[in-house]
Design a protein around this motif. Structure first.
Motif, mmCIF file in Angstrom:
data_model
loop_
_atom_site.group_PDB
_atom_site.id
_atom_site.type_symbol
_atom_site.label_atom_id
_atom_site.label_comp_id
_atom_site.label_asym_id
_atom_site.label_seq_id
_atom_site.Cartn_x
_atom_site.Cartn_y
_atom_site.Cartn_z
ATOM 1 N N HIS A 75 -0.057 50.105 31.833
ATOM 2 C CA HIS A 75 -0.612 49.145 30.883
ATOM 3 C C HIS A 75 -2.072 48.848 31.213
ATOM 4 N N LEU A 76 -2.348 48.577 32.491
ATOM 5 C CA LEU A 76 -3.716 48.260 32.893
ATOM 6 C C LEU A 76 -4.630 49.464 32.660
ATOM 7 N N LEU A 77 -4.165 50.652 33.054
ATOM 8 C CA LEU A 77 -5.016 51.842 32.939
ATOM 9 C C LEU A 77 -5.277 52.214 31.480
ATOM 10 N N GLU A 78 -4.253 52.050 30.624
ATOM 11 C CA GLU A 78 -4.411 52.488 29.238
ATOM 12 C C GLU A 78 -5.086 51.445 28.383
ATOM 13 N N ASN A 83 -6.105 47.829 29.563
ATOM 14 C CA ASN A 83 -6.804 46.617 30.028
ATOM 15 C C ASN A 83 -7.464 46.833 31.384
ATOM 16 N N ARG A 84 -8.428 47.732 31.416
ATOM 17 C CA ARG A 84 -9.114 47.994 32.694
ATOM 18 C C ARG A 84 -9.923 46.787 33.127
ATOM 19 N N GLY A 96 -9.136 43.686 32.601
ATOM 20 C CA GLY A 96 -8.180 42.762 33.199
ATOM 21 C C GLY A 96 -7.816 43.192 34.613
ATOM 22 N N GLY A 97 -7.655 44.495 34.822
ATOM 23 C CA GLY A 97 -7.330 45.012 36.146
ATOM 24 C C GLY A 97 -8.427 44.697 37.145
#
Lengths: 196, 196
Positions: free
Chosen positions: A30-33, A35-36, A38-39
Motif C-alpha cells: 500500500h505504501l509503495l504503490e 502513499n510514499r 505517508g511512508g
C-alpha cells in the motif's frame, strides 16, 4: 544485503503489534504503490519519537519533555493522584474529564516474571508520595491478577503514609445486559452494591 | 512544533491500511515502551524502500533493481505471460509453483475513475507483446467488474497479435461447501464445468 528492500520492509512491519505476515505485506505494498509520502512521514515520526521520547520526571509517563503536559499544568488538582499501569490508560481516564494528576507505573508487579517493587521502580512513586500534598490515591490498575496485586501493594504504600487510597469500581459496564456479563464481574457488582 | 511527537507518531501510523486511531495508539505505545530498536529498524526500512523501490523495466512490478528477480531468472518459461493487477498477486501465484513470467498492471481499467488504457500504461504491455516470444497470455486479474473489463481488453490486445489468451478458472474454492457458496460463483462453476 541479503534480502531485498521490500521483504525487509515487510519483516520490520511485523514488529508492530497485531500485524501478521499478510497485513505486513498489504501495508508495504500500500505504501509503495499509493502513499510514499505517508511512508516517509511515518519513518520521520518514528525516528523522532524513538530518539526523543523519554519519561516524565514527575509522573513517569512517556513524553518528549522533562515534565509531561499534565504535570506542568498548574490547573490540575494535585491532591488527587491516579495510579495507572500505562500511558494509554492516562488517555482513557483523561477522556472521562478527570482533573487530578497521575502516576504511571509503566507495568505491574509480576513476581513470576521477576518484576518486584524494585524492578517496577516503585521507589520513585514512594518519593513522590513523601513530597506530600496528596490527599487521595486512586488505584486504577487493570482488573487482572497482576493489576490487583499492584493496586494492593500501592494501597499499602499509601496507608503507611496515612494517605487515603481508593480502588476504581468494578461491575456491570454501562449499557451492559446482565444476561451477557460473566459471573466474576456480576459477583463483583453484587459485592460492591451501593445504597440508593 | 504544533503537536507532540507521540501524537505525531500515532497520526502517521494511521496512513497504514487497516489501522484506526486505537490500533495506531497501541502500536505507538508498544514501540515506545517495549521495542525502540524495532521502531528504528522499521524507520530505516521505510526510508530505504520509499527511496529505492521502483518498477521493473520488463514486467512493471515493484523492485529495487532495474529488472526484478523473476525477469532476470533465465530459468523461467518466457512463452507464458501471466497478467496480474498488483505485485501481491505475483506472490500469490508464485506460491502455486507457476514457472512462467508475469506482467503487473499496477491497477485495472476503471473509466469511472478516469483510468483508461493510457493511464494504466498498457502501451508498455503492448511493446512487451510486440517483442514476441510469447505463446500464451494468462489473464489473472481480479474477478471484479474492473478486473473482468481489464481481462477482456488485454485479451483483445493478445488476439490482435495472434497470441493465445486464457482466463483463470472461476468456481467453487477447493474445500468449499456448495451450501455456503454465493449464487454468482456457483453459476460460474456450472457454466465452466469440464467433462471428466
Amino acid at each position: 544485503m541479503s534480502k531485498d528492500l521490500i521483504s525487509q520492509l515487510i519483516d520490520t512491519l511485523r514488529c508492530l503489534p497485531g500485524v501478521g505476515p499478510k497485513s505486513a505485506q498489504r501495508m508495504a505494498y500500500h505504501l509503495l504503490e499509493r502513499n510514499r509520502e505517508g511512508g516517509n512521514k511515518l519513518a520521520h515520526a518514528l525516528v523522532e519519537a524513538m530518539e526523543h521520547v523519554g519519561h516524565c520526571r514527575i509522573c513517569n509517563t512517556l513524553t518528549e519533555h522533562d515534565e509531561c503536559e499534565i504535570c506542568s499544568n498548574q490547573g490540575r488538582d494535585g491532591s488527587l493522584l491516579c495510579i495507572v499501569e500505562t500511558p494509554a490508560d492516562v488517555l482513557a481516564i483523561e477522556a472521562t474529564g478527570y482533573r487530578g494528576r497521575y502516576y504511571v507505573l509503566m507495568g505491574h508487579l509480576s513476581p513470576l516474571d521477576g518484576i518486584g517493587p524494585e524492578e517496577l521502580g516503585l521507589q520513585k512513586l514512594a518519593d513522590h508520595l513523601d513530597r506530600g500534598g496528596i490527599d487521595e490515591l486512586i488505584l486504577a490498575t487493570n482488573s487482572t491478577v497482576e493489576g490487583e496485586a499492584t493496586a494492593h501493594y500501592v494501597g499499602e504504600m499509601a496507608h503507611k503514609r496515612e494517605i487515603r487510597a481508593s480502588r476504581i469500581a468494578h461491575g456491570v459496564p454501562i449499557g451492559g445486559e446482565l444476561e451477557y456479563i460473566d459471573g466474576g464481574t456480576l459477583a463483583h457488582a453484587l459485592a460492591g452494591r451501593q445504597s440508593v
